[in-house]
Design a protein around this motif. Structure first.
Motif, PDB file in Angstrom:
ATOM      1  N   PRO A  50       0.089   4.543   1.985  1.00 45.25           N
ATOM      2  CA  PRO A  50       1.164   4.902   1.044  1.00 45.25           C
ATOM      3  C   PRO A  50       0.785   4.534  -0.381  1.00 45.25           C
ATOM      4  CG  PRO A  50       1.711   2.871   2.194  1.00 45.25           C
ATOM      5  CD  PRO A  50       0.442   3.377   2.819  1.00 45.25           C
ATOM      6  N   GLU A 280       5.843   3.966   6.607  1.00 49.26           N
ATOM      7  CA  GLU A 280       5.080   4.525   5.499  1.00 49.26           C
ATOM      8  C   GLU A 280       3.587   4.644   5.815  1.00 49.26           C
ATOM      9  OE1 GLU A 280       5.724   2.112   2.081  1.00 49.26           O
ATOM     10  OE2 GLU A 280       4.555   0.412   2.798  1.00 49.26           O
ATOM     11  N   PRO A 284       3.668   8.731   5.028  1.00 48.84           N
ATOM     12  CA  PRO A 284       3.880   8.196   3.676  1.00 48.84           C
ATOM     13  C   PRO A 284       4.964   8.890   2.859  1.00 48.84           C
ATOM     14  CG  PRO A 284       1.544   8.435   4.137  1.00 48.84           C
ATOM     15  CD  PRO A 284       2.264   9.115   5.255  1.00 48.84           C
ATOM     16  N   ASN A 285       5.379  10.094   3.254  1.00 48.10           N
ATOM     17  CA  ASN A 285       6.426  10.790   2.509  1.00 48.10           C
ATOM     18  C   ASN A 285       7.819  10.537   3.065  1.00 48.10           C
ATOM     19  OD1 ASN A 285       4.748  12.059   0.582  1.00 48.10           O
ATOM     20  ND2 ASN A 285       4.161  13.613   2.077  1.00 48.10           N
TER      21      ASN A 285
END
Length: 594
Positions: A50, A280, A284-285
């Motif tokens: 992330p 994350e 990560p989004n």
């Protein structure tokens, strides 16, 4: 050190903080490895890194909040039952009426449940057959960002886990928090007036199970790491089904410890950090939002140092804004806004002014006096609303939340109903949509749905007054009728939203300053992150016209200015502008019509 070992070390640190000597070191090593395995990030190529302090959102993001069956329609296929799967109807509604206005949908719990309109979950892994299927959920997720509830503090007393608890079998045998019936719980913070403990007969004798909310909602015992592991399995499933935003329901009550108030404990915060780390690095989004209906200062702590929740519900906004519009005085709202720290990059405020629940009053404790809260509650009752209560530390009954449809809550002021209902309602949303943060709009606010007294009477639940179920045909007729209240509200709300989403100064993390324009004009200034756009957001929160001296907002003379809401040009040589009752202006130097 490779990515796997770095991540394992980070998770191991979380576990050390949560369990604090409860388990030996080798046990915690095993738990850390198992967590990574269940999230499917136990190999180097699985781990996604992330970006710290990165904003995963912008001004175009707007969330619609709805139940899966807020809109129903008859089925043409009798094999489907009397009604078409409501999640399919929801998709049709979203596609026809909302696609140009919202890009995320929060579908309130769509799992099999036994009470609390979904928040007493029987099975976390399946979709309630009365609503549809996972295919229906993922279809919505593919077109809109999907927000899903992780009902993590408790589950249904009719769940398999609790049935196994009664039979003392696994999984579930040690999943629930129990205490001796004579334990002193006088310090415990309660959101309800029901008894805290549920007497339950098991094959191992009588147990007293902790129930923060109701006896059908039995609290988990996160001292048992198997509970954490079970919820990581659930998180992984929801990611696989297209979830982008996780709403951690009632998270503040998660960890219990004798001799404390059992709310906002350090272990609770560490569990949130653990989930943040796992989510994350797998996706990560994805985003975590904590739902903590508690005093403002405590709520802010869930942002951590951009290492806990990505966002928190801005719970103080609904009651403060309501109080502003019915008293005609923005002093408290202005003072609160000035006290709010800017959300650092990588975090944001989730702004809302109506939801499936009522308007919580705990978040204005310390902001409004007891007398002012009582006056607000009394006014809402006169407007047809209801008040839910909680038990205070001294055993006294205190108003906990207001149960009323927002459009009915804004039908008048402290003196009674008047002719400004729609104007006041739109003013509230103009204020909310411009504020720092990302807006969430309840479906019944988008539609201007009024109090459902029949449903509240049938269910015996005060919250049902704001949980109307529309029939799609009758709703469509209303929305297609230019003279209908619902058509007027939807049309003007979507216009507001479309203007908002075209302005870079309304990025959730854009600069914000509060303006000092007296008690009748509520105003603030936003500036885009790249500093190319400024917007002065002004609202007359009274029932009398108000004049604003343009010198008080200091328009730069070299720029051309326009009110986005009326498309009226302004210039620095003008002496003043006048706002009609409950009218707003968004004055900008860079025009984007939306």
């Amino acid at each position: 050190m490779d990515k796997v070992n770095l991540l394992n070390e980070k998770v191991r640190h979380h576990l050390d903080t949560i369990y604090q000597g409860i388990f030996p070191s080798d046990k915690l090593d095993d738990i850390a490895l198992e967590l990574l395995k269940r999230m499917r990030i136990s190999h180097e190529h699985d781990i996604l890194i992330p970006q710290v302090h990165t904003n995963l959102w912008n001004e175009k993001d707007v969330v619609l909040i709805t139940y899966g069956d807020s809109i129903i329609e008859p089925s043409a296929d009798l094999s489907q039952g009397m009604h078409k799967p409501p999640l399919q109807t929801l998709y049709t509604f979203l596609d026809k009426y909302c696609a140009h206005a919202v890009n995320h949908v929060h579908i309130l719990p769509f799992f099999p449940y036994s009470s609390d309109d979904g928040f007493s979950v029987i099975d976390y892994s399946s979709v309630n057959q009365a609503l549809g299927s996972w295919d229906d959920v993922t279809r919505i997720a593919n077109e809109f960002g999907l927000m899903v509830d992780l009902v993590i503090n408790h589950c249904s007393a009719r769940s398999l886990w609790f049935d196994n608890f009664i039979k003392q079998e696994s999984p579930g045998k040690d999943f629930f928090f129990t205490i001796d019936k004579d334990t002193d719980t006088s310090l415990v913070t309660r959101p309800r007036t029901s008894d805290l403990l549920r007497k339950t007969s098991t094959t191992d004798g009588t147990k007293y199970v902790w129930c923060t909310f109701s006896h059908d909602q039995v609290d988990f015992d996160f001292r048992n790491p198997e509970v954490l592991l079970a919820f990581v399995d659930i998180i992984r499933l929801y990611l696989d089904k297209g979830t982008r935003i996780f709403r951690l329901d009632a998270i503040a009550f998660l960890w219990k410890e004798f001799g404390t108030n059992c709310i906002n404990l350090p272990q609770t915060h560490e569990v949130v950090r653990t989930m943040r780390t796992l989510i994350e690095h797998a996706s990560p989004n994805s985003i975590i939002i904590t739902e903590t209906n508690i005093p403002n200062r405590e709520n802010l702590t869930y942002l951590g140092n951009a290492n806990e929740a990505h966002a928190i519900y801005n719970f103080s906004l609904p009651p403060l804004l309501l109080n502003t519009l019915i008293t005609g005085d923005c002093g408290y709202l202005k003072s609160w806004l000035m006290s709010m720290p800017p959300a650092q990059n990588g975090t944001f405020y989730f702004n809302f002014i109506a939801s499936h629940d009522g308007i919580g009053l705990r978040p204005v404790e310390g902001l409004l006096s007891d007398e002012e809260i009582a006056n607000l509650a009394d006014c809402m009752q006169k407007f047809g609303g209801k008040v839910s209560w909680r038990t205070g530390l001294l055993g006294q009954q205190k108003p906990y939340e207001l149960n009323i449809a927002l459009i009915d809550a804004l039908q008048g002021d402290m003196h009674g109903p008047d002719e400004f209902q729609i104007q006041r309602f739109l003013c509230a949303h103009a204020i909310m949509l411009g504020l720092e943060g990302l807006p969430g709009i309840y479906i019944h606010s988008l539609l201007g749905t009024t109090n459902d007294y029949e449903k509240a009477s049938n269910t015996g639940q005060s919250r049902s007054i704001n949980r109307h179920r529309w029939h799609f045909d009758s709703l469509s007729r209303e929305l297609d009728d230019a003279y209908s209240l619902h058509h007027q509200v939807l049309t003007q709300m979507t216009q507001l939203i479309s203007i908002r989403t075209a302005q870079s100064a309304f990025h959730p993390n854009a600069t914000q300053f509060t303006l000092h324009l007296g008690t009748k004009i509520f105003g603030y200034w936003r500036q885009s992150i790249d500093r190319t756009q400024s917007i002065f957001c002004l609202s007359n929160i009274s029932k009398e016209p108000q004049t604003i001296k343009l010198c008080d907002i200091n328009l730069i003379g070299t720029d051309e200015w326009v009110d986005l809401l009326t498309q009226t040009p302004l210039h620095s040589q003008m002496q003043n502008i006048t706002l009609a009752p409950y009218k707003s202006a968004w004055i900008t130097n860079r025009f984007h019509k939306g």
